[in-house]
Design an enzyme around this catalytic site. Structure first.
Site, PDB file in Angstrom:
ATOM      1  N   THR A  27      -0.726  -8.629  11.099  1.00  0.00           N
ATOM      2  CA  THR A  27      -0.405  -7.401  10.394  1.00  0.00           C
ATOM      3  C   THR A  27       1.107  -7.414  10.425  1.00  0.00           C
ATOM      4  OG1 THR A  27      -2.455  -6.370  11.084  1.00  0.00           O
ATOM      5  CG2 THR A  27      -0.651  -4.875  10.681  1.00  0.00           C
ATOM      6  N   ASP A  46     -12.859  -4.928  10.165  1.00  0.00           N
ATOM      7  CA  ASP A  46     -12.495  -3.812  11.042  1.00  0.00           C
ATOM      8  C   ASP A  46     -13.600  -2.750  11.120  1.00  0.00           C
ATOM      9  OD1 ASP A  46     -10.151  -4.676  12.118  1.00  0.00           O
ATOM     10  OD2 ASP A  46      -8.834  -3.585  10.769  1.00  0.00           O
ATOM     11  N   GLY A  75      -0.766  -6.704  15.585  1.00  0.00           N
ATOM     12  CA  GLY A  75      -1.392  -7.170  16.830  1.00  0.00           C
ATOM     13  C   GLY A  75      -2.840  -6.754  16.988  1.00  0.00           C
ATOM     14  N   GLY A  76      -3.481  -6.298  15.910  1.00  0.00           N
ATOM     15  CA  GLY A  76      -4.894  -5.943  16.009  1.00  0.00           C
ATOM     16  C   GLY A  76      -5.114  -4.939  17.118  1.00  0.00           C
TER      17      GLY A  76
HETATM   18  N1  GLY Z   1      -6.427  -4.821  10.832  1.00  0.00           N
HETATM   19  C1  GLY Z   1      -5.846  -4.365  12.008  1.00  0.00           C
HETATM   20  C2  GLY Z   1      -5.915  -2.886  12.143  1.00  0.00           C
HETATM   21  O1  GLY Z   1      -5.941  -2.206  11.136  1.00  0.00           O
HETATM   22  O2  GLY Z   1      -5.932  -2.372  13.225  1.00  0.00           O
END
Ligand code: GLY
Length: 579
Positions: free
Chosen positions: A390, A432, A482-483
């Protein structure tokens, strides 16, 4: 409730090696040598305005807009489009994101331009006939893509907050796309690593792939189809993407690969203005992203849970500090799995989650003698699968306006699908969602009913674009990719500055650790935890697991003299520029 640390603990000197120095190339850090003044340890300092992003070309384009009198929101739009060109691993027009803003007047707000599930999506679309999750279906290829939100987001930001003409903000990205982008060593490696999957998930050869040989650092990448797509956006705004040629190209691409995004979905996509999450940590006012991101709620829960403890006295990366932060994280991520989802579909109990008494009670069974087992909080065991692509950028302008944007296509290069003829990557944000309750997604996060797949619903995010005020004035702009680790990286960066006296640059560079309830382990960067502290933590029942470096925190700190310090994460090619 744990007692506040006493003098015995305060005076205790843990052996501390300045691990951060490895990463920081600084000769001292917060709890280490005092031979360097804080001023000497700062990052880039500017008088009036600043952009910090993941790529020098994007930072420079944002800065140019600021120099010519544009405001932070103009610069944010230009930076977003530039990142779509020079940072395709995460920068995008085929993904989504969130803006948190604070104007010089003190007015705050948030824009949700998160992707949405296509209207033909369904709850069990990633399960086989036996009800098992089909590996990679929500991650790679056409079915992984949600309806992109970034272009509508930029148009909406411009309508409400922009000052320069929209076309002037898109043009620098078009010029960059035609001029070509010189590949850095890091980008070269990432593109070459993605080559096989890009070839596997596209019927055409995406221009990001070099079929003849691998890319080499210094090669130039021309984004000619993308330049034409950006020209349509420049000339027609949202219609240049959600209708006409670009929309036709997206829908054709879906038909080629069995994806679900339709013309109707594109037309119906709408970014939404939301009320940001606001709360207090000591004398700081925290303004962060509301659902469908879990980021703002989780960050405030974490800060509130550790506020009663004197982390400063315990010391940076010392055992009690790590224990307290870990115990808070464990509890917060358990809440996230149950209670967080798209507020348009599920009633998120925001006040309850942020209730002071609730958070106090959540910490009441924490002991510094022994780790709490995550299974005692809620059962489960999951593997972790790393990917964190991201991207975040932070901007402050000469007027005092601030923009904090985190934007994503989820995994590195998203679904790997490049829309043929349009030159941009589609996200794999559908991962997600919770494909099946209790089964982890790419980040090892599990979820339940609140985050189940539903047509036109937004998938839960961890993105945490954040702005902080001190004494009713702008104090910090911060965020990171960083997810699942986004929330804890922002949490740690804030504490690095506020509790451990680091400069912005030191705070973003300092090695990090993470815990997300499940798997029940402290994941840490190679130099984040000293052998002495590791031994203490292990003796108390904590499991530790070293992982690769993660995140790319981009922060701006307003210094006491009113100047701005940029913190650009040295883990990537990130750059702070200002004037
Ligand atoms: N795709 C990572 C987030 O939206 O948390």
């Amino acid at each position: 409730m744990l007692p506040i640390p006493d003098h015995r603990i305060k005076s205790r000197r843990y052996t501390f090696t300045c691990f951060a120095a490895v990463l920081l190339t600084l000769s001292s850090c917060a709890t280490g040598s005092k031979t360097q003044t804080q001023a000497a340890r700062r990052g880039v300092v500017a008088d009036k305005a600043m952009v910090v992003s993941a790529h020098p070309d994007a930072s420079n384009i944002g800065l140019e807009i600021l120099r010519k009198g544009g405001n932070a929101y103009d610069a944010a739009i230009a930076t977003q489009f530039a990142l779509a060109v020079c940072y395709p691993v995460a920068g995008n027009i085929g993904g989504g994101g969130f803006l948190v803003y604070r104007q010089h007047t003190g007015e705050t707000g948030a824009l949700d331009f998160r992707e949405k599930a296509p209207s033909a999506a369904s709850r069990d679309m990633y399960l086989d006939s036996l009800g098992n999750v089909i590996p990679d279906l929500s991650l790679l290829g056409h079915l992984a893509a949600g309806v992109p939100g970034s272009v509508d987001g930029m148009v909406k930001i411009h309508e409400k907050l922009g000052s320069l003409p929209f076309a002037e903000l898109v043009q620098p990205a078009i010029d960059l796309a035609r001029r070509g982008v010189v590949l850095t060593e890091r980008e070269t490696r990432m593109l070459n690593n993605a080559k096989a999957q890009m070839l596997a998930h596209n019927k055409h050869t995406p221009y990001l792939v070099n079929r003849q040989a691998d890319w080499q650092p210094g090669d130039k990448l021309y984004h000619l189809d993308l330049a034409r797509t950006l020209e349509r956006i420049r000339d027609k705004g949202r219609d240049g993407f959600y209708t006409g040629e670009t929309a036709d190209q997206i829908v054709k691409e879906m038909q080629r690969g069995g994806g679900l995004i339709s013309h109707k979905d594109l037309l119906a996509y709408n970014a939404v203005w939301r009320e940001p999450i606001k709360g207090q940590y000591k004398d700081l006012r925290i303004i962060s992203m509301s659902p469908p991101s879990s980021g703002g709620i989780a960050l405030l829960q974490l800060l509130t849970m550790v506020e009663p403890y004197d982390l400063k006295a315990y010391g940076w990366q010392q055992a009690p500090t790590i224990q307290l932060m870990t115990e808070a994280k464990r509890r917060v991520y358990a809440d996230r799995a149950t209670y967080l989802g798209d507020p348009d579909f599920y009633k998120v109990p925001v006040s309850g989650l942020l209730d002071q008494n609730y958070l106090k009670t959540r910490m009441s069974n924490v002991s510094l003698d022994q780790a709490t087992a995550s299974s005692e909080i809620k059962a489960g065991e999951v593997p972790i699968y790393e990917s964190d692509q991201t991207t975040h950028f932070s901007i402050v302008d000469q007027f005092g306006n601030a923009a904090s944007i985190t934007t994503t296509i989820n995994g590195g290069y998203g679904s790997m699908v490049v829309v043929e003829g349009a030159g941009f990557l589609l996200n794999n944000e559908m991962d997600d969602f919770s494909a099946k309750p209790g089964i982890p997604n790419m980040f090892g996060l599990i979820g339940g009913e609140a985050n189940a797949v539903q047509p036109s619903k937004r998938m839960l995010s961890a993105m945490t674009p954040t702005i902080i005020e001190k004494a009713a004035k702008l104090y910090m702009v911060v965020g990171t990719p960083g997810g699942s680790t986004i929330i804890t990286s922002v949490f740690q960066t804030i504490l690095n500055v506020v509790e451990h006296g680091m400069t912005m640059q030191e705070a973003v560079a300092a090695p990090r650790f993470h815990h997300q309830w499940l798997p029940d382990e402290i994941q840490h960067e190679p130099d984040a935890i000293s052998p002495e502290v590791r031994a203490i933590l292990e003796s108390k029942g904590y499991k530790l697991k070293q992982r690769n470096r993660y995140g790319a925190v981009e922060g701006i700190l307003v210094l006491p003299n009113g100047k701005l310090e940029g913190g650009a994460d040295p883990r990537g090619d990130d750059k702070a520029v200002g004037y």
